[in-house]
Design a protein around this motif. Structure first.
Motif, PDB file in Angstrom:
ATOM      1  N   ILE A 221      48.082  47.704  11.609  1.00  0.00           N
ATOM      2  CA  ILE A 221      47.576  48.988  12.092  1.00  0.00           C
ATOM      3  C   ILE A 221      47.070  48.874  13.519  1.00  0.00           C
ATOM      4  N   LEU A 222      46.330  47.804  13.808  1.00  0.00           N
ATOM      5  CA  LEU A 222      45.638  47.694  15.090  1.00  0.00           C
ATOM      6  C   LEU A 222      46.526  47.193  16.216  1.00  0.00           C
ATOM      7  N   LEU A 223      47.417  46.273  15.930  1.00  0.00           N
ATOM      8  CA  LEU A 223      48.199  45.661  17.004  1.00  0.00           C
ATOM      9  C   LEU A 223      49.027  46.675  17.793  1.00  0.00           C
ATOM     10  N   PRO A 224      49.686  47.661  17.156  1.00  0.00           N
ATOM     11  CA  PRO A 224      50.388  48.667  17.975  1.00  0.00           C
ATOM     12  C   PRO A 224      49.459  49.464  18.887  1.00  0.00           C
ATOM     13  N   MET A 225      48.231  49.725  18.438  1.00  0.00           N
ATOM     14  CA  MET A 225      47.295  50.469  19.278  1.00  0.00           C
ATOM     15  C   MET A 225      46.842  49.648  20.478  1.00  0.00           C
ATOM     16  N   LEU A 226      46.902  48.337  20.366  1.00  0.00           N
ATOM     17  CA  LEU A 226      46.427  47.473  21.449  1.00  0.00           C
ATOM     18  C   LEU A 226      47.446  47.300  22.559  1.00  0.00           C
ATOM     19  N   ILE A 227      48.693  47.715  22.325  1.00  0.00           N
ATOM     20  CA  ILE A 227      49.746  47.456  23.310  1.00  0.00           C
ATOM     21  C   ILE A 227      49.431  48.122  24.643  1.00  0.00           C
ATOM     22  N   GLY A 228      49.069  49.419  24.607  1.00  0.00           N
ATOM     23  CA  GLY A 228      48.813  50.155  25.849  1.00  0.00           C
ATOM     24  C   GLY A 228      47.703  49.550  26.695  1.00  0.00           C
ATOM     25  N   PRO A 229      46.483  49.360  26.140  1.00  0.00           N
ATOM     26  CA  PRO A 229      45.413  48.756  26.940  1.00  0.00           C
ATOM     27  C   PRO A 229      45.734  47.348  27.430  1.00  0.00           C
ATOM     28  N   VAL A 230      46.423  46.555  26.619  1.00  0.00           N
ATOM     29  CA  VAL A 230      46.767  45.196  27.052  1.00  0.00           C
ATOM     30  C   VAL A 230      47.743  45.244  28.221  1.00  0.00           C
ATOM     31  N   VAL A 231      48.724  46.135  28.157  1.00  0.00           N
ATOM     32  CA  VAL A 231      49.661  46.286  29.276  1.00  0.00           C
ATOM     33  C   VAL A 231      48.922  46.723  30.532  1.00  0.00           C
ATOM     34  N   PHE A 232      47.960  47.648  30.378  1.00  0.00           N
ATOM     35  CA  PHE A 232      47.172  48.084  31.532  1.00  0.00           C
ATOM     36  C   PHE A 232      46.387  46.920  32.132  1.00  0.00           C
ATOM     37  N   LEU A 233      45.789  46.082  31.295  1.00  0.00           N
ATOM     38  CA  LEU A 233      45.058  44.917  31.809  1.00  0.00           C
ATOM     39  C   LEU A 233      45.983  43.973  32.567  1.00  0.00           C
ATOM     40  N   ILE A 234      47.202  43.805  32.073  1.00  0.00           N
ATOM     41  CA  ILE A 234      48.162  42.945  32.776  1.00  0.00           C
ATOM     42  C   ILE A 234      48.510  43.536  34.138  1.00  0.00           C
ATOM     43  N   LEU A 235      48.761  44.846  34.190  1.00  0.00           N
ATOM     44  CA  LEU A 235      49.082  45.492  35.465  1.00  0.00           C
ATOM     45  C   LEU A 235      47.895  45.408  36.435  1.00  0.00           C
ATOM     46  N   ALA A 236      46.678  45.605  35.917  1.00  0.00           N
ATOM     47  CA  ALA A 236      45.506  45.468  36.775  1.00  0.00           C
ATOM     48  C   ALA A 236      45.384  44.050  37.302  1.00  0.00           C
ATOM     49  N   GLY A 237      45.716  43.075  36.470  1.00  0.00           N
ATOM     50  CA  GLY A 237      45.698  41.689  36.932  1.00  0.00           C
ATOM     51  C   GLY A 237      46.699  41.440  38.041  1.00  0.00           C
ATOM     52  N   VAL A 238      47.866  42.078  37.957  1.00  0.00           N
ATOM     53  CA  VAL A 238      48.876  41.944  39.014  1.00  0.00           C
ATOM     54  C   VAL A 238      48.347  42.523  40.325  1.00  0.00           C
ATOM     55  N   VAL A 239      47.713  43.701  40.253  1.00  0.00           N
ATOM     56  CA  VAL A 239      47.155  44.319  41.454  1.00  0.00           C
ATOM     57  C   VAL A 239      46.106  43.409  42.082  1.00  0.00           C
ATOM     58  N   VAL A 240      45.217  42.867  41.253  1.00  0.00           N
ATOM     59  CA  VAL A 240      44.140  42.016  41.767  1.00  0.00           C
ATOM     60  C   VAL A 240      44.707  40.731  42.370  1.00  0.00           C
ATOM     61  N   MET A 241      45.649  40.097  41.699  1.00  0.00           N
ATOM     62  CA  MET A 241      46.179  38.824  42.162  1.00  0.00           C
ATOM     63  C   MET A 241      46.971  38.955  43.456  1.00  0.00           C
ATOM     64  N   PHE A 242      47.574  40.132  43.698  1.00  0.00           N
ATOM     65  CA  PHE A 242      48.359  40.307  44.909  1.00  0.00           C
ATOM     66  C   PHE A 242      47.575  40.971  46.028  1.00  0.00           C
ATOM     67  N   ASP A 243      46.275  41.134  45.846  1.00  0.00           N
ATOM     68  CA  ASP A 243      45.431  41.631  46.930  1.00  0.00           C
ATOM     69  C   ASP A 243      44.776  40.431  47.605  1.00  0.00           C
ATOM     70  N   PRO A 244      45.060  40.166  48.889  1.00  0.00           N
ATOM     71  CA  PRO A 244      44.558  38.943  49.528  1.00  0.00           C
ATOM     72  C   PRO A 244      43.048  38.836  49.511  1.00  0.00           C
ATOM     73  N   GLN A 245      42.339  39.930  49.731  1.00  0.00           N
ATOM     74  CA  GLN A 245      40.892  39.837  49.821  1.00  0.00           C
ATOM     75  C   GLN A 245      40.265  39.515  48.471  1.00  0.00           C
ATOM     76  N   LEU A 246      40.883  39.962  47.389  1.00  0.00           N
ATOM     77  CA  LEU A 246      40.364  39.623  46.083  1.00  0.00           C
ATOM     78  C   LEU A 246      40.664  38.165  45.735  1.00  0.00           C
ATOM     79  N   VAL A 247      41.811  37.673  46.173  1.00  0.00           N
ATOM     80  CA  VAL A 247      42.142  36.272  45.921  1.00  0.00           C
ATOM     81  C   VAL A 247      41.209  35.351  46.700  1.00  0.00           C
ATOM     82  N   LEU A 248      40.951  35.722  47.975  1.00  0.00           N
ATOM     83  CA  LEU A 248      40.051  34.919  48.783  1.00  0.00           C
ATOM     84  C   LEU A 248      38.613  35.048  48.332  1.00  0.00           C
ATOM     85  N   GLY A 249      38.286  36.179  47.714  1.00  0.00           N
ATOM     86  CA  GLY A 249      36.929  36.395  47.235  1.00  0.00           C
ATOM     87  C   GLY A 249      35.943  36.722  48.321  1.00  0.00           C
ATOM     88  N   ASP A 250      36.408  37.174  49.495  1.00  0.00           N
ATOM     89  CA  ASP A 250      35.506  37.473  50.597  1.00  0.00           C
ATOM     90  C   ASP A 250      36.033  38.697  51.318  1.00  0.00           C
TER      91      ASP A 250
END
Length: 297
Positions: A221-250
């Motif tokens: 029951i729960l695993l299908p409901m988790l697909i959308g938020p998990v995909v969003f977290l992955i996409l947010a991670g891609v945005v963060v990882m490809f932003d130079p200032q976030l990678v540098l942390g400064d």
């Protein structure tokens, strides 16, 4: 009749997975919030909205990952889809109010404390809304003192995480803040589950359970409901990882250009064309790339 509640049907797998999800979602969201504070040229609403949505998704996903291991002996459980979705909306909206206050009013003690309280209450609201979404042949009862303890854990840990993320720079502070937020989320969940008791009603025979709920397990029951938020977290991670200032942390690029830390004046050279920014939320310089006619020299 009291039902036997088991929150660890898969042993340590679901607590470990839920804590990991909580830390990842919190780390991504907090980095977005800090990004909006440390660089005035960034598109503040975009980074704050992404941060709020990421933290909210992390809160909601953590809860239902933990609920995969939840069982009540002798009866099946189901979930109300409307209340389940409402928990996600509540988490994002409440966290959003807090982070937008920090983003626009500054990381002052008052705003950080208020944002921490709101974030902690978002964790609490998501947990108990998710529990209210349970559909079973019984009623849920809570010990009030343990519930109060879960609220205190959420508010204290979330406030400490926001203070750490906004007051310090670098990887150790970001890691510490995300670990604190993970404590806020999982601590609230499992303390709240410790406060729970279930009073069973009526028949619990196999024919009743099959007729009302079917043979679906909580995981199915729960695993299908988790697909959308998990995909969003992955996409947010891609945005963060490809932003130079976030990678540098400064945010002021001091690591990228050490001459600025020594006070040396650096005159940037104007490129011949508009540079492509690496961030989805970075405003483009409209004046860059315009050629000057030789006659105007």
């Amino acid at each position: 009749m009291q039902g036997t509640v088991d929150g660890f049907a898969f042993g340590a797998v679901t607590p470990a997975a839920s804590y990991l999800v909580a830390c990842v979602g919190s780390a991504l969201g907090l980095r977005c919030v800090v990004r909006s504070l440390s660089n005035r040229q960034s598109w503040k609403p975009g980074w704050l909205a992404l941060g709020a949505a990421t933290i909210g998704c992390g809160i909601w996903t953590m809860h239902f990952v933990a609920m995969v291991g939840f069982r009540i002996q002798g009866i099946p459980i189901d979930y109300d889809s409307r209340l389940t979705s409402l928990g996600l909306v509540v988490a994002i909206v409440m966290v959003g109010i807090g982070v937008f206050a920090v983003g626009y009013r500054g990381a002052t003690p008052v705003t950080l404390t208020a944002a921490g309280i709101l974030t902690g209450l978002a964790v609490v609201a998501t947990h108990y809304t998710g529990m209210a979404a349970l559909q079973l042949n019984g009623s849920l009862e809570y010990d009030s003192l343990t519930v109060a303890a879960s609220v205190l854990i959420a508010v204290a840990a979330a406030t400490a995480a926001l203070w750490t993320a906004a007051s310090y720079r670098g990887f150790p502070a970001a890691l510490g803040a995300s670990l604190l937020m993970g404590v806020a989320l999982t601590g609230t969940h499992y303390t709240g589950m410790a406060a729970l008791s279930v009073h069973l009603r009526g028949a619990t025979d196999a024919s009743y359970m099959t007729g009302m709920y079917g043979n679906a397990s909580p995981a199915s029951i729960l695993l299908p409901m988790l697909i959308g938020p998990v995909v969003f977290l992955i996409l947010a991670g891609v945005v963060v990882m490809f932003d130079p200032q976030l990678v540098l942390g400064d945010g002021d690029w001091s690591r990228a250009n050490p001459r600025r830390r020594r006070g040396t004046a650096v005159v940037p050279q104007r490129p011949a064309h508009t540079p492509q920014t690496a961030s989805l939320f970075e405003p483009r310089d409209q004046g860059v790339g315009r050629h000057t006619s030789p006659r105007g020299r």
